[in-house]
Write a protein that holds these residues in place. Structure first.
Motif, PDB file in Angstrom:
ATOM      1  N   PHE A   1       0.841  -1.200   0.000  1.00 25.39           N
ATOM      2  CA  PHE A   1       0.000   0.000   0.000  1.00 25.39           C
ATOM      3  C   PHE A   1       0.877   1.252   0.000  1.00 25.39           C
ATOM      4  O   PHE A   1       0.652   2.195  -0.755  1.00 25.39           O
ATOM      5  CB  PHE A   1      -0.902  -0.003   1.227  1.00 25.39           C
ATOM      6  CG  PHE A   1      -1.657   1.276   1.443  1.00 25.39           C
ATOM      7  CD1 PHE A   1      -2.797   1.558   0.717  1.00 25.39           C
ATOM      8  CD2 PHE A   1      -1.221   2.201   2.382  1.00 25.39           C
ATOM      9  CE1 PHE A   1      -3.487   2.746   0.909  1.00 25.39           C
ATOM     10  CE2 PHE A   1      -1.909   3.379   2.584  1.00 25.39           C
ATOM     11  CZ  PHE A   1      -3.038   3.645   1.844  1.00 25.39           C
ATOM     12  N   LEU A   2       1.921   1.241   0.815  1.00 22.90           N
ATOM     13  CA  LEU A   2       2.759   2.436   0.933  1.00 22.90           C
ATOM     14  C   LEU A   2       3.588   2.675  -0.328  1.00 22.90           C
ATOM     15  O   LEU A   2       3.939   3.813  -0.636  1.00 22.90           O
ATOM     16  CB  LEU A   2       3.673   2.326   2.143  1.00 22.90           C
ATOM     17  CG  LEU A   2       3.079   2.825   3.436  1.00 22.90           C
ATOM     18  CD1 LEU A   2       4.129   2.960   4.495  1.00 22.90           C
ATOM     19  CD2 LEU A   2       2.374   4.162   3.232  1.00 22.90           C
ATOM     20  N   GLU A   3       3.915   1.623  -1.040  1.00 19.42           N
ATOM     21  CA  GLU A   3       4.622   1.830  -2.308  1.00 19.42           C
ATOM     22  C   GLU A   3       3.815   2.757  -3.214  1.00 19.42           C
ATOM     23  O   GLU A   3       4.346   3.692  -3.806  1.00 19.42           O
ATOM     24  CB  GLU A   3       4.838   0.492  -3.017  1.00 19.42           C
ATOM     25  CG  GLU A   3       6.121  -0.215  -2.622  1.00 19.42           C
ATOM     26  CD  GLU A   3       6.257  -1.536  -3.355  1.00 19.42           C
ATOM     27  OE1 GLU A   3       6.085  -1.552  -4.589  1.00 19.42           O
ATOM     28  OE2 GLU A   3       6.507  -2.555  -2.690  1.00 19.42           O
TER      29      GLU A   3
ATOM     30  N   VAL B   1       1.297   4.818  -2.284  1.00 17.63           N
ATOM     31  CA  VAL B   1       1.103   6.121  -1.658  1.00 17.63           C
ATOM     32  C   VAL B   1       2.361   6.975  -1.769  1.00 17.63           C
ATOM     33  O   VAL B   1       2.288   8.174  -2.043  1.00 17.63           O
ATOM     34  CB  VAL B   1       0.702   5.942  -0.186  1.00 17.63           C
ATOM     35  CG1 VAL B   1       0.880   7.232   0.582  1.00 17.63           C
ATOM     36  CG2 VAL B   1      -0.726   5.459  -0.090  1.00 17.63           C
ATOM     37  N   LEU B   2       3.492   6.361  -1.582  1.00 14.46           N
ATOM     38  CA  LEU B   2       4.741   7.120  -1.636  1.00 14.46           C
ATOM     39  C   LEU B   2       4.914   7.790  -3.000  1.00 14.46           C
ATOM     40  O   LEU B   2       5.273   8.965  -3.083  1.00 14.46           O
ATOM     41  CB  LEU B   2       5.921   6.191  -1.362  1.00 14.46           C
ATOM     42  CG  LEU B   2       6.408   6.201   0.073  1.00 14.46           C
ATOM     43  CD1 LEU B   2       7.269   4.989   0.381  1.00 14.46           C
ATOM     44  CD2 LEU B   2       7.191   7.473   0.344  1.00 14.46           C
ATOM     45  N   ARG B   3       4.642   7.040  -4.033  1.00 15.23           N
ATOM     46  CA  ARG B   3       4.815   7.592  -5.377  1.00 15.23           C
ATOM     47  C   ARG B   3       3.743   8.640  -5.675  1.00 15.23           C
ATOM     48  O   ARG B   3       4.034   9.758  -6.069  1.00 15.23           O
ATOM     49  CB  ARG B   3       4.757   6.463  -6.406  1.00 15.23           C
ATOM     50  CG  ARG B   3       5.067   6.889  -7.829  1.00 15.23           C
ATOM     51  CD  ARG B   3       4.919   5.735  -8.799  1.00 15.23           C
ATOM     52  NE  ARG B   3       3.624   5.077  -8.692  1.00 15.23           N
ATOM     53  CZ  ARG B   3       2.492   5.573  -9.186  1.00 15.23           C
ATOM     54  NH1 ARG B   3       2.499   6.734  -9.818  1.00 15.23           N
ATOM     55  NH2 ARG B   3       1.357   4.916  -9.063  1.00 15.23           N
ATOM     56  N   ARG B   4       2.484   8.255  -5.432  1.00  9.89           N
ATOM     57  CA  ARG B   4       1.364   9.090  -5.846  1.00  9.89           C
ATOM     58  C   ARG B   4       1.248  10.357  -5.025  1.00  9.89           C
ATOM     59  O   ARG B   4       1.023  11.440  -5.555  1.00  9.89           O
ATOM     60  CB  ARG B   4       0.053   8.327  -5.665  1.00  9.89           C
ATOM     61  CG  ARG B   4      -0.288   7.365  -6.741  1.00  9.89           C
ATOM     62  CD  ARG B   4      -1.810   7.142  -6.735  1.00  9.89           C
ATOM     63  NE  ARG B   4      -2.372   7.300  -8.055  1.00  9.89           N
ATOM     64  CZ  ARG B   4      -2.589   6.268  -8.873  1.00  9.89           C
ATOM     65  NH1 ARG B   4      -2.279   5.058  -8.520  1.00  9.89           N
ATOM     66  NH2 ARG B   4      -3.112   6.489 -10.060  1.00  9.89           N
ATOM     67  N   VAL B   5       1.361  10.237  -3.724  1.00 12.16           N
ATOM     68  CA  VAL B   5       1.022  11.333  -2.817  1.00 12.16           C
ATOM     69  C   VAL B   5       2.268  12.081  -2.347  1.00 12.16           C
ATOM     70  O   VAL B   5       2.224  13.274  -2.117  1.00 12.16           O
ATOM     71  CB  VAL B   5       0.222  10.797  -1.614  1.00 12.16           C
ATOM     72  CG1 VAL B   5      -0.101  11.903  -0.634  1.00 12.16           C
ATOM     73  CG2 VAL B   5      -1.049  10.111  -2.094  1.00 12.16           C
ATOM     74  N   PHE B   6       3.377  11.365  -2.229  1.00 12.67           N
ATOM     75  CA  PHE B   6       4.564  11.995  -1.636  1.00 12.67           C
ATOM     76  C   PHE B   6       5.745  12.064  -2.600  1.00 12.67           C
ATOM     77  O   PHE B   6       6.868  12.363  -2.189  1.00 12.67           O
ATOM     78  CB  PHE B   6       4.957  11.240  -0.367  1.00 12.67           C
ATOM     79  CG  PHE B   6       3.931  11.355   0.717  1.00 12.67           C
ATOM     80  CD1 PHE B   6       3.956  12.417   1.600  1.00 12.67           C
ATOM     81  CD2 PHE B   6       2.906  10.428   0.820  1.00 12.67           C
ATOM     82  CE1 PHE B   6       2.994  12.536   2.583  1.00 12.67           C
ATOM     83  CE2 PHE B   6       1.932  10.542   1.806  1.00 12.67           C
ATOM     84  CZ  PHE B   6       1.981  11.601   2.687  1.00 12.67           C
ATOM     85  N   GLY B   7       5.482  11.783  -3.886  1.00 14.31           N
ATOM     86  CA  GLY B   7       6.552  11.912  -4.871  1.00 14.31           C
ATOM     87  C   GLY B   7       7.770  11.081  -4.537  1.00 14.31           C
ATOM     88  O   GLY B   7       8.883  11.417  -4.924  1.00 14.31           O
ATOM     89  N   GLY B   8       7.591   9.989  -3.799  1.00 17.84           N
ATOM     90  CA  GLY B   8       8.687   9.074  -3.511  1.00 17.84           C
ATOM     91  C   GLY B   8       9.536   9.466  -2.308  1.00 17.84           C
ATOM     92  O   GLY B   8      10.476   8.768  -1.965  1.00 17.84           O
TER      93      GLY B   8
ATOM     94  N   ALA C   1      10.321   9.595   1.375  1.00 19.61           N
ATOM     95  CA  ALA C   1       9.953   9.035   2.676  1.00 19.61           C
ATOM     96  C   ALA C   1       9.982  10.116   3.754  1.00 19.61           C
ATOM     97  O   ALA C   1       9.225  10.059   4.722  1.00 19.61           O
ATOM     98  CB  ALA C   1      10.893   7.891   3.050  1.00 19.61           C
ATOM     99  N   ALA C   2      10.857  11.106   3.578  1.00 16.11           N
ATOM    100  CA  ALA C   2      10.925  12.183   4.564  1.00 16.11           C
ATOM    101  C   ALA C   2       9.636  12.996   4.555  1.00 16.11           C
ATOM    102  O   ALA C   2       9.110  13.365   5.615  1.00 16.11           O
ATOM    103  CB  ALA C   2      12.129  13.082   4.281  1.00 16.11           C
ATOM    104  N   ALA C   3       9.111  13.267   3.360  1.00 15.55           N
ATOM    105  CA  ALA C   3       7.847  14.003   3.265  1.00 15.55           C
ATOM    106  C   ALA C   3       6.733  13.214   3.933  1.00 15.55           C
ATOM    107  O   ALA C   3       5.872  13.779   4.614  1.00 15.55           O
ATOM    108  CB  ALA C   3       7.495  14.294   1.812  1.00 15.55           C
ATOM    109  N   LEU C   4       6.768  11.904   3.762  1.00 17.28           N
ATOM    110  CA  LEU C   4       5.747  11.079   4.401  1.00 17.28           C
ATOM    111  C   LEU C   4       5.871  11.133   5.916  1.00 17.28           C
ATOM    112  O   LEU C   4       4.875  11.259   6.635  1.00 17.28           O
ATOM    113  CB  LEU C   4       5.862   9.644   3.912  1.00 17.28           C
ATOM    114  CG  LEU C   4       4.752   8.699   4.364  1.00 17.28           C
ATOM    115  CD1 LEU C   4       4.418   7.699   3.267  1.00 17.28           C
ATOM    116  CD2 LEU C   4       5.106   7.967   5.632  1.00 17.28           C
TER     117      LEU C   4
END
Lengths: 119, 119
Positions: free
Chosen positions: A74-76, A78-85, A87-90
């Motif tokens: 799931f996070l793979e 979300v990371l791409r779609r919502v946080f542009g990859g 992890a720090a932004a997440l």
DNA sequence: TAATGTCAACGAAGTGTTTCGTAGATCTGC
DNA sequence: GCAGATCTACGAAACACTTCGTTGACATTA
């Protein structure tokens, strides 16, 4: 296979409390009608998100995959779609959204330490 | 207001590159038809996810909210639904999914420090 | 001015998600 | 056995999401 928001809530219950009947899950959710929960769990069975023991009248459902595995894939997404990859932004978003306690914060630092050692 | 998956990808572009025309966004996405992107952005305008300057023929769209704010409220939902409220479980998934570099890791530690100070 | 290209707007189709009403099977207590 | 309760199954309705075809407005260029 991908779970929908309502399906995630059912998976939460199954991971936390182990295999359950539809009624038990429905009562744990505490919202919506019984047949709504039933229908969702039937769909989840078709998707392969849950497994079912139908040897008793009240069928018993359990999660088909480990929590970590499903949350990871799931996070793979979300990371791409919502946080542009990033992890720090997440992490930043998680701090804003979850307002973790000091204990949780310490656990998070430990996770970073462990991850670093594994590199 | 909540963004859909396709809408998040458009917001990514606007946050990264600043206000853009539909064509610019469409080309940055590099997928789907032009009218699909246009329609999405019109819907996003209706939802208040983007703002529009229509003083020129090719309207210019910008994000309506700060990235941090939108990602934060997104994670509020995700934390409850998918991770049962545990920010640590989310971080663990993020480390597995994103495999951050040493630099990113350092940035994440800084975020934890800053958050702690604010408490 | 006429042909060509680009644009926003709109509607509709196809699919996915959620909810619930109803039907029929099975169990329990009398 | 019968009445009532509980269960699964099925289908439909309402809504959301994504995609794209078409239309008419506007601009550019020859």
């Amino acid at each position: 296979m991908k779970a929908t928001p309502a399906e995630w809530e059912i998976l939460q219950v199954l991971w936390k409390r182990g295999p359950q009947t539809v009624r038990e899950v429905h009562e744990a959710l505490g919202a919506g009608g019984y047949t709504t929960t039933l229908k969702l769990m039937q769909i989840m069975l078709g998707k392969g998100l849950v497994v079912r023991d139908d040897s008793t009248r009240a069928h018993v459902f359990g999660p088909a995959m480990a929590r970590e595995q499903m949350q990871g894939s799931f996070l793979e997404d979300v990371l791409r779609r919502v946080f542009g990859g990033s992890a720090a932004a997440l992490l930043q978003g998680a701090l804003n959204g979850a307002k973790p306690s000091a204990d949780e914060l310490a656990a998070m630092r430990r996770l970073l330490d462990e991850y670093e050692e594994r590199q």
